[in-house]
Motif scaffolding. Structure first.
Motif, mmCIF file in Angstrom:
data_model
loop_
_atom_site.group_PDB
_atom_site.id
_atom_site.type_symbol
_atom_site.label_atom_id
_atom_site.label_comp_id
_atom_site.label_asym_id
_atom_site.label_seq_id
_atom_site.Cartn_x
_atom_site.Cartn_y
_atom_site.Cartn_z
ATOM 1 N N TYR A 1 -7.404 8.214 -1.200
ATOM 2 C CA TYR A 1 -6.354 7.422 -0.552
ATOM 3 C C TYR A 1 -6.284 7.731 0.945
ATOM 4 O O TYR A 1 -6.301 6.836 1.784
ATOM 5 C CB TYR A 1 -5.008 7.684 -1.236
ATOM 6 N N GLY B 1 -1.829 -2.365 -4.112
ATOM 7 C CA GLY B 1 -2.919 -1.391 -4.089
ATOM 8 C C GLY B 1 -4.218 -1.929 -3.518
ATOM 9 O O GLY B 1 -5.305 -1.453 -3.850
ATOM 10 N N THR C 1 -7.810 4.511 2.439
ATOM 11 C CA THR C 1 -6.737 3.518 2.574
ATOM 12 C C THR C 1 -5.933 3.692 3.860
ATOM 13 O O THR C 1 -5.531 2.703 4.473
ATOM 14 C CB THR C 1 -5.814 3.559 1.336
ATOM 15 N N LEU D 1 0.820 -1.206 0.000
ATOM 16 C CA LEU D 1 0.000 0.000 0.000
ATOM 17 C C LEU D 1 0.862 1.267 0.000
ATOM 18 O O LEU D 1 2.014 1.247 0.439
ATOM 19 C CB LEU D 1 -0.939 0.008 1.216
ATOM 20 N N ARG E 1 -8.105 -1.313 -0.556
ATOM 21 C CA ARG E 1 -8.196 0.147 -0.680
ATOM 22 C C ARG E 1 -9.025 0.760 0.430
ATOM 23 O O ARG E 1 -8.970 1.963 0.662
ATOM 24 C CB ARG E 1 -8.811 0.517 -2.025
#
Length: 204
Positions: A154, A96, A158, A18, A99
């Motif tokens: 993000y 990735g 995330t 990540l 998320r």
């Protein structure tokens, strides 16, 4: 399909990779694959491949994307699970993903595997913005406004996942502001317990 094939081995190792857009995940993942013999899975690539296959699932994914909606976690996780089942490897870096919290919960519920650790490429917002602007001149999604939106998603979606795994002692944070080689030296230290593999070229 044999029932055994549906089960992911207990010895399977999963590492989530990540970091914000522009943090260097795409540069470092192939190096991990080459050096430590992991298989690189990218949720975005799997979704795109499914769309291009024009399957019923692919059409549904395409419609979600066209309407600007997030593809349901269950669909993404099942594509990841399928790719893992079809691989003859048992070491995976998943790039990735997750998320958001929903992705994370769905993966643990469906695949029944917790990550070995989360490789987190830490990079401040200003540096991420600068990199994205520099790397792809002229790309539609690389203007300041769109970058701002991508970074907002993000940081809002995330980062809580990273914080969750951090509370479990599972985050390996890498300072991603340095050169590619300096960053990879740190990555190698994190993966040190997985001995580098000597790959035999199996040309089909």
């Amino acid at each position: 399909m044999m029932e055994a094939k549906l089960l992911i081995q207990e010895t399977t190792v999963v590492v989530f990779v990540l970091g914000g857009p522009g943090s260097g995940k795409g540069t470092q993942c192939p190096k991990i694959v080459e050096h430590f013999g992991f298989t690189h899975l990218c949720a975005g690539d799997l979704l795109q491949a499914e769309i291009e296959s024009e399957s019923e699932n692919g059409t549904m994914i395409h419609n979600f994307k066209k309407e600007g909606k997030i593809v349901p976690s269950e669909i993404t996780v099942k594509l990841l699970q399928q790719a893992m089942q079809q691989s003859d490897n048992n070491r995976f870096i998943i790039d990735g993903f997750p998320r958001n919290e929903e992705n994370r919960a769905a993966f643990e519920n469906i695949v029944k595997i917790k990550p070995e650790f989360v490789l987190f490429f830490d990079c401040p917002e200003e540096e991420l913005t600068r990199r994205i602007l520099n790397r792809n001149q002229g790309r539609v999604d690389d203007n300041i406004e769109t970058i701002g939106k991508r970074l907002k998603v993000y940081f809002e979606s995330t980062l809580p996942v990273i914080n969750y795994y951090n509370s479990k002692g599972k985050v390996q944070k890498i300072d991603a502001q340095r050169s590619v080689n300096e960053v990879f030296e740190d990555v190698k230290s994190v993966f040190a317990k997985f001995k580098p593999v000597v790959r035999v070229d199996s040309t089909k």
